[in-house]
Scaffold this motif. Structure first.
Motif, PDB file in Angstrom:
ATOM      1  N   SER A  38      34.875  27.417  45.657  1.00  0.00           N
ATOM      2  CA  SER A  38      35.388  27.145  44.314  1.00  0.00           C
ATOM      3  C   SER A  38      34.512  27.660  43.182  1.00  0.00           C
ATOM      4  O   SER A  38      34.918  27.634  42.023  1.00  0.00           O
TER       5      SER A  38
ATOM      6  N   CYS B   8      36.925  23.373  49.264  1.00  0.00           N
ATOM      7  CA  CYS B   8      36.012  22.749  48.299  1.00  0.00           C
ATOM      8  C   CYS B   8      35.828  21.302  48.717  1.00  0.00           C
ATOM      9  O   CYS B   8      36.597  20.781  49.541  1.00  0.00           O
TER      10      CYS B   8
ATOM     11  N   THR C 121      39.352  20.528  43.334  1.00  0.00           N
ATOM     12  CA  THR C 121      40.502  21.344  43.692  1.00  0.00           C
ATOM     13  C   THR C 121      41.016  22.175  42.523  1.00  0.00           C
ATOM     14  O   THR C 121      41.526  23.280  42.726  1.00  0.00           O
ATOM     15  N   SER C 122      40.880  21.664  41.302  1.00  0.00           N
ATOM     16  CA  SER C 122      41.386  22.420  40.151  1.00  0.00           C
ATOM     17  C   SER C 122      40.615  23.722  39.980  1.00  0.00           C
ATOM     18  O   SER C 122      41.207  24.776  39.692  1.00  0.00           O
TER      19      SER C 122
ATOM     20  N   ALA D 219      39.029  25.321  42.423  1.00  0.00           N
ATOM     21  CA  ALA D 219      39.384  26.158  43.559  1.00  0.00           C
ATOM     22  C   ALA D 219      40.750  26.810  43.348  1.00  0.00           C
ATOM     23  O   ALA D 219      40.945  27.986  43.677  1.00  0.00           O
ATOM     24  N   GLU D 220      41.681  26.055  42.806  1.00  0.00           N
ATOM     25  CA  GLU D 220      43.011  26.618  42.524  1.00  0.00           C
ATOM     26  C   GLU D 220      42.927  27.731  41.490  1.00  0.00           C
ATOM     27  O   GLU D 220      43.628  28.742  41.590  1.00  0.00           O
ATOM     28  N   GLN D 221      42.045  27.563  40.502  1.00  0.00           N
ATOM     29  CA  GLN D 221      41.876  28.610  39.490  1.00  0.00           C
ATOM     30  C   GLN D 221      41.287  29.872  40.105  1.00  0.00           C
ATOM     31  O   GLN D 221      41.727  30.986  39.793  1.00  0.00           O
TER      32      GLN D 221
ATOM     33  N   LEU E  28      41.592  30.890  43.199  1.00  0.00           N
ATOM     34  CA  LEU E  28      42.626  31.529  44.004  1.00  0.00           C
ATOM     35  C   LEU E  28      43.657  32.219  43.111  1.00  0.00           C
ATOM     36  O   LEU E  28      44.078  33.351  43.387  1.00  0.00           O
ATOM     37  N   ARG E  29      44.033  31.558  42.035  1.00  0.00           N
ATOM     38  CA  ARG E  29      45.010  32.132  41.107  1.00  0.00           C
ATOM     39  C   ARG E  29      44.475  33.421  40.486  1.00  0.00           C
ATOM     40  O   ARG E  29      45.184  34.432  40.416  1.00  0.00           O
TER      41      ARG E  29
ATOM     42  N   GLY F 147      45.656  29.289  49.812  1.00  0.00           N
ATOM     43  CA  GLY F 147      45.808  27.887  49.464  1.00  0.00           C
ATOM     44  C   GLY F 147      44.453  27.237  49.329  1.00  0.00           C
ATOM     45  O   GLY F 147      43.420  27.820  49.667  1.00  0.00           O
ATOM     46  N   VAL F 148      44.456  26.016  48.795  1.00  0.00           N
ATOM     47  CA  VAL F 148      43.231  25.243  48.596  1.00  0.00           C
ATOM     48  C   VAL F 148      43.229  24.084  49.583  1.00  0.00           C
ATOM     49  O   VAL F 148      44.231  23.361  49.714  1.00  0.00           O
TER      50      VAL F 148
END
Length: 244
Positions: free
Chosen positions: A12, A34, A38-39, A41-43, A45-46, A53-54
């Motif tokens: 992340s 992570c 998660t937020s 990590a999602e950023q 990946l985005r 996926g996270v």
């Protein structure tokens, strides 16, 4: 062409995030692990622009890691490349003055996280006769620096396990390698003294410190088909400072 799946622990931020981006750029589906952010990590990946996926889990917990790998496989497919990058906190200071429980937590956490990842992913790689395992170590496992005894010992343990794994998993087409970054400009090293950073840069042939992308690109390469003849190696990623 098969789209392979890579799992990055501690993906992340910092070096882990750079590994995620580099793998996505090479066409991997990336599972970003992570602990709880998660937020972020999602950023990552985005922003990588890739598929994936996270998957939150404590990388030190074998049961959580096994469950995470099952979730990755159900969502993305079998894990082809496993990257051990989770940051395990360590005490700093003179080694003999460190409380043993703090040193022990680093030793068990570092080696345990690597073992958990390999235990959950190796059987599938061996069955499919293809796989990549990469451990992110540290130059401090071979180049001594005062105050980093616990960190050096823990990373050295992973380095040794990698050499053995390369022989155990090699007959099944799985490569296992270590990358060993020197000082990298991340939020984790932001508080390091500037004069120390400048001195390291001066002694480096490339005359700068590493950025996370320098490490991410090397790790991603080791996960590709082009790196099929590289295994059991300790690869310094330090800009050549060890040539001085």
């Amino acid at each position: 062409m098969v789209q392979r799946v890579a799992l990055v622990t501690g993906g992340s931020r910092g070096i882990g995030a750079a590994i995620v981006r580099a793998l996505a750029a090479r066409g991997f589906k990336v599972a970003v692990n992570c602990l709880n952010n998660t937020s972020m990590a999602e950023q990552v990946l985005r922003e990588s622009g890739g598929d994936g996926g996270v998957f939150p889990a404590d990388a030190r917990d074998h049961a959580q890691v096994a469950a995470m790998v099952r979730a990755v496989e159900a969502s993305l497919g079998p894990v082809d490349a496993a990257i051990h990058n989770a940051n395990i906190h360590f005490p700093m200071g003179l080694f003999w003055l460190q409380p043993w429980p703090d040193v022990q937590a680093k030793l068990l956490g570092e080696l345990g996280a690597f073992h958990a990842l390999v235990a959950a992913t190796a059987p599938g790689m061996i069955e499919r006769k293809w796989g990549r395992v990469v451990a992110v170590s540290s130059s401090l496992s071979r180049f001594a620096s005062e105050g980093f005894g616990a960190h050096a010992a823990a990373k050295s343990a992973v380095d040794g396990a990698v050499r053995v794994l390369s022989r155990e998993m090699g007959p099944s087409g799985v490569t296992v390698n270590v990358v060993a970054p020197g000082l990298v400009e991340t939020d984790a090293t932001a508080q390091q003294p500037q004069d120390m950073k400048q001195a390291i840069a001066r002694f480096t042939p490339l005359k700068r410190l590493a950025v996370p992308e320098d490490i991410g690109g090397a790790v991603a390469f080791l996960c590709t088909e082009d790196a099929r003849w590289i295994t059991g190696q300790y690869i310094p990623l330090n800009g050549g400072i060890n040539t001085v």
